[in-house]
Write a protein that holds these residues in place. Structure first.
Motif, mmCIF file in Angstrom:
data_model
loop_
_atom_site.group_PDB
_atom_site.id
_atom_site.type_symbol
_atom_site.label_atom_id
_atom_site.label_comp_id
_atom_site.label_asym_id
_atom_site.label_seq_id
_atom_site.Cartn_x
_atom_site.Cartn_y
_atom_site.Cartn_z
ATOM 1 N N ASP A 27 0.820 -1.219 0.000
ATOM 2 C CA ASP A 27 0.000 0.000 0.000
ATOM 3 C C ASP A 27 0.850 1.263 0.000
ATOM 4 O O ASP A 27 0.330 2.361 0.174
ATOM 5 C CB ASP A 27 -0.904 0.027 1.234
ATOM 6 N N ASP A 28 2.134 1.107 -0.175
ATOM 7 C CA ASP A 28 3.042 2.250 -0.123
ATOM 8 C C ASP A 28 2.723 3.220 -1.257
ATOM 9 O O ASP A 28 2.717 2.824 -2.424
ATOM 10 C CB ASP A 28 4.482 1.736 -0.258
ATOM 11 N N PRO A 29 2.454 4.479 -0.941
ATOM 12 C CA PRO A 29 2.186 5.439 -2.022
ATOM 13 C C PRO A 29 3.369 5.593 -2.976
ATOM 14 O O PRO A 29 3.175 5.876 -4.158
ATOM 15 C CB PRO A 29 1.890 6.740 -1.264
ATOM 16 N N GLY A 44 6.022 -3.881 7.628
ATOM 17 C CA GLY A 44 5.178 -3.823 6.438
ATOM 18 C C GLY A 44 3.891 -4.613 6.619
ATOM 19 O O GLY A 44 2.805 -4.167 6.224
ATOM 20 N N GLY A 45 4.011 -5.789 7.222
ATOM 21 C CA GLY A 45 2.821 -6.600 7.457
ATOM 22 C C GLY A 45 1.878 -5.952 8.447
ATOM 23 O O GLY A 45 0.652 -5.969 8.273
ATOM 24 N N TRP A 46 2.454 -5.360 9.489
ATOM 25 C CA TRP A 46 1.623 -4.665 10.481
ATOM 26 C C TRP A 46 0.891 -3.490 9.835
ATOM 27 O O TRP A 46 -0.333 -3.312 10.028
ATOM 28 C CB TRP A 46 2.511 -4.183 11.636
ATOM 29 N N LYS A 47 1.603 -2.698 9.069
ATOM 30 C CA LYS A 47 0.981 -1.540 8.404
ATOM 31 C C LYS A 47 -0.156 -1.986 7.497
ATOM 32 O O LYS A 47 -1.223 -1.376 7.465
ATOM 33 C CB LYS A 47 2.031 -0.769 7.606
ATOM 34 N N ARG A 48 0.058 -3.046 6.765
ATOM 35 C CA ARG A 48 -0.976 -3.544 5.859
ATOM 36 C C ARG A 48 -2.213 -3.979 6.651
ATOM 37 O O ARG A 48 -3.349 -3.698 6.269
ATOM 38 C CB ARG A 48 -0.430 -4.703 5.044
ATOM 39 N N ASP A 55 4.361 6.444 5.538
ATOM 40 C CA ASP A 55 5.630 5.988 4.986
ATOM 41 C C ASP A 55 6.348 5.087 5.974
ATOM 42 O O ASP A 55 6.307 5.312 7.182
ATOM 43 C CB ASP A 55 6.553 7.179 4.690
ATOM 44 N N LEU A 56 7.026 4.076 5.459
ATOM 45 C CA LEU A 56 7.914 3.245 6.268
ATOM 46 C C LEU A 56 9.341 3.729 6.055
ATOM 47 O O LEU A 56 9.762 3.909 4.913
ATOM 48 C CB LEU A 56 7.833 1.775 5.837
ATOM 49 N N SER A 57 10.065 3.909 7.139
ATOM 50 C CA SER A 57 11.459 4.313 6.998
ATOM 51 C C SER A 57 12.303 3.094 6.633
ATOM 52 O O SER A 57 11.830 1.953 6.690
ATOM 53 C CB SER A 57 11.969 4.913 8.317
ATOM 54 N N VAL A 58 13.557 3.343 6.269
ATOM 55 C CA VAL A 58 14.497 2.229 6.175
ATOM 56 C C VAL A 58 14.860 1.840 7.606
ATOM 57 O O VAL A 58 14.749 2.646 8.525
ATOM 58 C CB VAL A 58 15.761 2.609 5.369
ATOM 59 N N PRO A 59 15.307 0.613 7.830
ATOM 60 C CA PRO A 59 15.603 0.207 9.208
ATOM 61 C C PRO A 59 16.807 0.948 9.786
ATOM 62 O O PRO A 59 17.787 1.194 9.089
ATOM 63 C CB PRO A 59 15.922 -1.285 9.085
ATOM 64 N N THR A 60 16.696 1.286 11.055
ATOM 65 C CA THR A 60 17.841 1.789 11.812
ATOM 66 C C THR A 60 18.303 0.666 12.713
ATOM 67 O O THR A 60 17.491 -0.025 13.323
ATOM 68 C CB THR A 60 17.431 2.999 12.684
ATOM 69 N N LEU A 61 19.623 0.478 12.789
ATOM 70 C CA LEU A 61 20.147 -0.664 13.545
ATOM 71 C C LEU A 61 20.929 -0.200 14.751
ATOM 72 O O LEU A 61 21.509 0.890 14.762
ATOM 73 C CB LEU A 61 21.020 -1.518 12.629
#
Lengths: 145, 165
Positions: free
Chosen positions: A93-95, B74-78, B88-94
Motif C-alpha cells: 500500500d506504499d504510495p 510492512g505486514g503490520w501496516k498492511r 511511509d515506512l522508513s528504512v531500518p535503523t540498527l
C-alpha cells in the motif's frame, strides 16, 4: 539473461537472486546495487559498453537514491530503454510504490514472497530472454496473503 | 523466502539484546516497530534467509535483522488498514548491544517474544491512540494493537514466509 538487483540489504539481494534462479530464469549475469545511485552508475557503464539488461528488480526504499528516484534518473538519462523494472516492497500500500508504477515500473513483488509469487509476477511481464516461464495466463502480482 | 515457522513464546523472561532494528511509520500515522535479537538468533535468522550455514560475512547479521523488522513493519501496516494508509515506512535503523529507547511521548507500547527453531527474539510496537479514542492508559484499550496481533500476528506473518503453500 542479465539482471540488475537494487536493494540496500545484501541479504535481500541474495534472496532475490536465489528466487530468480529457482524461478527457471537462465541467469548469465546478476549485478547488484545497494542504492539507486549505484544502479544508475551500473546502467550507465553498461550503456557505454553496449551491454543490455533483460530485467531490473528494484527496492522501493533505499538510502541515497530510492526506487522512485532511480526510475526518474533512468528515464531522464534514457538508460535501459524497454527493460522491465519490477519493484520489491514490504508494503503493497506504499504510495511510493504507486508512484513508481506511474513512473514506469511494470509490476511489483511484495515481501514476504513465495517462489510461485515471484514466478507469477515475472510471468505477467513481456516474455523475458532466457526465461523458461510459461506465457501469462492471468496477470498477477505477488504478496503474502 | 523464509521456510521456518514461528510461534509466540512466554514473554516473562528476558531476551539478551545484541542486535536491534527499528522502523518508523510517519506521514499522518506516527508509530514504530522494533525487533531485538540475541546474536545466536540473528545468526540462525541469517542462515534461514540465505539457506546456508554461516557461509556469509558478519555484515549480513545486521541486514537480516533489519530485513526482519522491515517484513514485520510492512505486514503490520498492511493489517492496520485505514489508519495507516499513506503512511511511509522508513528504512531500518540498527543498533548493537541494546534496545532502542521508546520516544518519551509514546502512548502505548506492546512487546511480545517469539521464537523460530528455538531462536528467540522480541518485537515491540509503539502506536498512538485512534482519533477520538480515550487515552489507552485510561481506558485500558490499545486500539492499534489489534486482536490479530494478540493472536500471534508475527507467527502468521513468519509462516507466510515459507516457500511451502
Amino acid at each position: 539473461m542479465r539482471v540488475l538487483i537494487l536493494d540496500d540489504s545484501a541479504v535481500m539481494r541474495k534472496i532475490v537472486e536465489e528466487a530468480l534462479r529457482h524461478a527457471d530464469l537462465d541467469l548469465t549475469d546478476v549485478l547488484q546495487a545497494c542504492n539507486g545511485e549505484q544502479g544508475v552508475a551500473i546502467l550507465a557503464q553498461a550503456a557505454v559498453a553496449s551491454q543490455s539488461f533483460d530485467l531490473i528488480l528494484c527496492d522501493v526504499h533505499m538510502p541515497v537514491l530510492d526506487g522512485l528516484g532511480f526510475l526518474h534518473e533512468v528515464s531522464r538519462l534514457n538508460l535501459a530503454p524497454g527493460v522491465p523494472v519490477v519493484m520489491i516492497t514490504a508494503d503493497a500500500d506504499d504510495p511510493y510504490l504507486m508512484s513508481a508504477i506511474a513512473a514506469g515500473a511494470q509490476g511489483y513483488i511484495a515481501k514476504p514472497f513465495t517462489l510461485r509469487q515471484v514466478q507469477a509476477a515475472l510471468s505477467s511481464l513481456p516474455p523475458l530472454a532466457g526465461s523458461r516461464l510459461p506465457p501469462p495466463a492471468v496477470s498477477s502480482i505477488g504478496g503474502a496473503p | 523466502m523464509f521456510a521456518e515457522s514461528c510461534a509466540a513464546v512466554d514473554d516473562s523472561g528476558r531476551i539478551p539484546v545484541d542486535l536491534s532494528a527499528r522502523i518508523e511509520l510517519s506521514g499522518g500515522f506516527a508509530a514504530q516497530c522494533a525487533v531485538c535479537f540475541p546474536s545466536q538468533s540473528a545468526r540462525n535468522l541469517t542462515n534461514a534467509f540465505l539457506e546456508s550455514q554461516d557461509d556469509w560475512d558478519d555484515g549480513m547479521l545486521a541486514d537480516s535483522v533489519g530485513e526482519m523488522c522491515n517484513l514485520i513493519a510492512g505486514g503490520w501496516k498492511r493489517r492496520l488498514g485505514e489508519p495507516a494508509w499513506g503512511a511511509d515506512l522508513s528504512v531500518p535503523t540498527l543498533c548493537r548491544g541494546r534496545e532502542f529507547a521508546h520516544p518519551c511521548d509514546s502512548i502505548a507500547t506492546l512487546r511480545r517474544h517469539y521464537a523460530f527453531n528455538g531462536s528467540p527474539f522480541a518485537v515491540s510496537i509503539v502506536a498512538p491512540p485512534a482519533t477520538g479514542s480515550p487515552h489507552p492508559a485510561a481506558s485500558g484499550a490499545v486500539p492499534y494493537f489489534t486482536t490479530d496481533w494478540n493472536k500471534g500476528e508475527v507467527s502468521r506473518l513468519a509462516n507466510s514466509l515459507s516457500d511451502e503453500e
